[in-house]
Design a protein around this motif. Structure first.
Motif, short mmCIF file in Angstrom:
data_model
loop_
_atom_site.label_atom_id
_atom_site.label_comp_id
_atom_site.label_asym_id
_atom_site.label_seq_id
_atom_site.Cartn_x
_atom_site.Cartn_y
_atom_site.Cartn_z
N THR A 28 0.85 -1.20 0.00
CA THR A 28 0.00 0.00 0.00
C THR A 28 0.89 1.25 0.00
O THR A 28 2.09 1.16 0.27
N ASP A 29 0.31 2.41 -0.25
CA ASP A 29 1.10 3.65 -0.24
C ASP A 29 1.83 3.89 1.09
O ASP A 29 3.02 4.24 1.07
N PRO A 30 1.16 3.70 2.25
CA PRO A 30 1.91 3.89 3.51
C PRO A 30 3.09 2.92 3.64
O PRO A 30 4.13 3.29 4.18
N GLN A 31 2.93 1.71 3.11
CA GLN A 31 4.04 0.75 3.15
C GLN A 31 5.13 1.14 2.16
O GLN A 31 6.32 1.07 2.47
N ILE A 32 4.74 1.56 0.97
CA ILE A 32 5.71 1.98 -0.05
C ILE A 32 6.55 3.14 0.48
O ILE A 32 7.78 3.15 0.35
N ALA A 33 5.87 4.11 1.10
CA ALA A 33 6.59 5.27 1.65
C ALA A 33 7.60 4.79 2.70
O ALA A 33 8.74 5.27 2.73
N HIS A 34 7.19 3.83 3.51
CA HIS A 34 8.08 3.31 4.55
C HIS A 34 9.29 2.59 3.94
O HIS A 34 10.43 2.77 4.38
N ILE A 35 9.04 1.79 2.91
CA ILE A 35 10.12 1.04 2.26
C ILE A 35 11.13 2.00 1.62
O ILE A 35 12.34 1.88 1.81
N PRO A 88 3.66 6.56 7.21
CA PRO A 88 4.44 5.42 6.75
C PRO A 88 4.23 4.20 7.67
O PRO A 88 4.22 4.36 8.89
N GLU A 89 4.05 3.05 7.05
CA GLU A 89 3.70 1.86 7.83
C GLU A 89 4.78 0.80 7.69
O GLU A 89 5.12 0.37 6.58
#
Ligand SMILES: [Cu+2]
Lengths: 174, 107
Positions: A28-35, A88-89
């Motif tokens: 997801t976007d929050p995961q992508i941002a975190h990565i 971010p997740e």
């Protein structure tokens, strides 16, 4: 016997698989941002280790470039997630990346001089290649927010530049 | 020659000299850097012209010609170079060698 063989094979596949390969689902976007943010932080940490350990001008200059660029890109990423109100997740891919980087840092910590320089730069080539592959095949296609996608696309161009820069430095060390 | 005549001569001569030493049409040509792209990627210029790189990115770039000159362009800043030699040169960014540009410099 057969069971043991498949178990061993599975273990081998798990070990050799890159952190990104484990993320089967679309992030997801929050995961992508975190990565993306984590990938930058890890390269900054690698650069800091090189700045402490290396005395070779080309390597020190390269590490400074990495530190400066990734800090600037991550600042931009933070500004964007704030603006988009995306939190971010943390996720399995970020964790696998962090674990792999920690292991690499421990390995590099034991090396000195030319051996350190060579191992650091070779890892920089491999690391940027891995992150670029993930950006191209997974993170950019999965991003749904247009601004996040655009930032990742610029990030990809910067990291591709770093990969070429690292390859150039690797060539000079030979 | 008396002082007045000398004065008059200088008045006439100085602007002529200035005109003569200035290149016919020294221009400043802007090359924008946005998202790691030099644009225009190819520039046609004359010796004496100035190239001004305008960096819109948040990271520093360079315009580097291997074995020759290098211009550092800080983030969100501009930097210039006045062309001294004729010829065609390929330049690139030393930090991000995937960034490439080209100058065709005529005498
Ligand atoms: Cu650059």
């Amino acid at each position: 016997m057969f069971t043991r063989y498949t178990a061993a094979l599975a273990a081998l596949l798990l070990v050799s698989a890159a952190p990104f390969a484990q993320a089967a689902d679309k992030p997801t976007d929050p995961q992508i941002a975190h990565i993306a943010y984590t990938a930058g932080v890890l390269d900054i940490e690698a650069a800091k280790q090189a700045l402490e350990k290396s005395k070779t001008k080309e390597v020190v200059d390269f590490a400074k470039d990495m530190e400066r660029d990734h800090e600037a890109v991550n600042k931009q990423a933070l500004d964007l997630v704030k603006k988009l109100k995306v939190k971010p997740e943390d996720n399995a891919t970020s964790q696998a990346l962090t674990k792999a980087a920690k292991e690499e840092r421990a390995k590099l910590a034991k090396l000195q001089g030319a051996a350190f320089d060579k191992a650091y730069i070779e890892n920089e080539v491999a690391y940027h290649k891995q992150v670029n592959g993930a950006l191209e095949t997974l993170l950019i296609p999965s991003a749904s927010n247009a601004e996040l996608k655009s930032l990742l696309e610029t990030g990809l161009k910067i990291f591709q530049g770093h990969e070429q820069h690292a390859e150039h430095v690797a060539g000079m060390l030979k | 020659m008396n002082a007045i005549a000398l004065h008059r001569l200088l008045w006439l001569a100085v602007p002529g000299l200035v005109l003569a030493t200035l290149p016919a049409a020294a221009a400043t040509i802007q090359v924008t850097i946005d998202k790691l792209v030099f644009s225009p990627a190819t520039v046609e210029a004359k010796v004496g012209d100035t190239i001004e790189w305008v960096n819109k990115d948040v990271i520093a770039h360079t315009a580097t010609v291997k074995g020759s000159w290098e211009v550092m362009i800080p983030p969100k800043k501009s930097a210039s170079l006045t062309l001294k030699a004729a010829g065609a040169v390929d330049y690139f960014c030393r930090f991000h060698p995937n960034m490439k540009g080209h100058l065709d410099v005529s005498p």
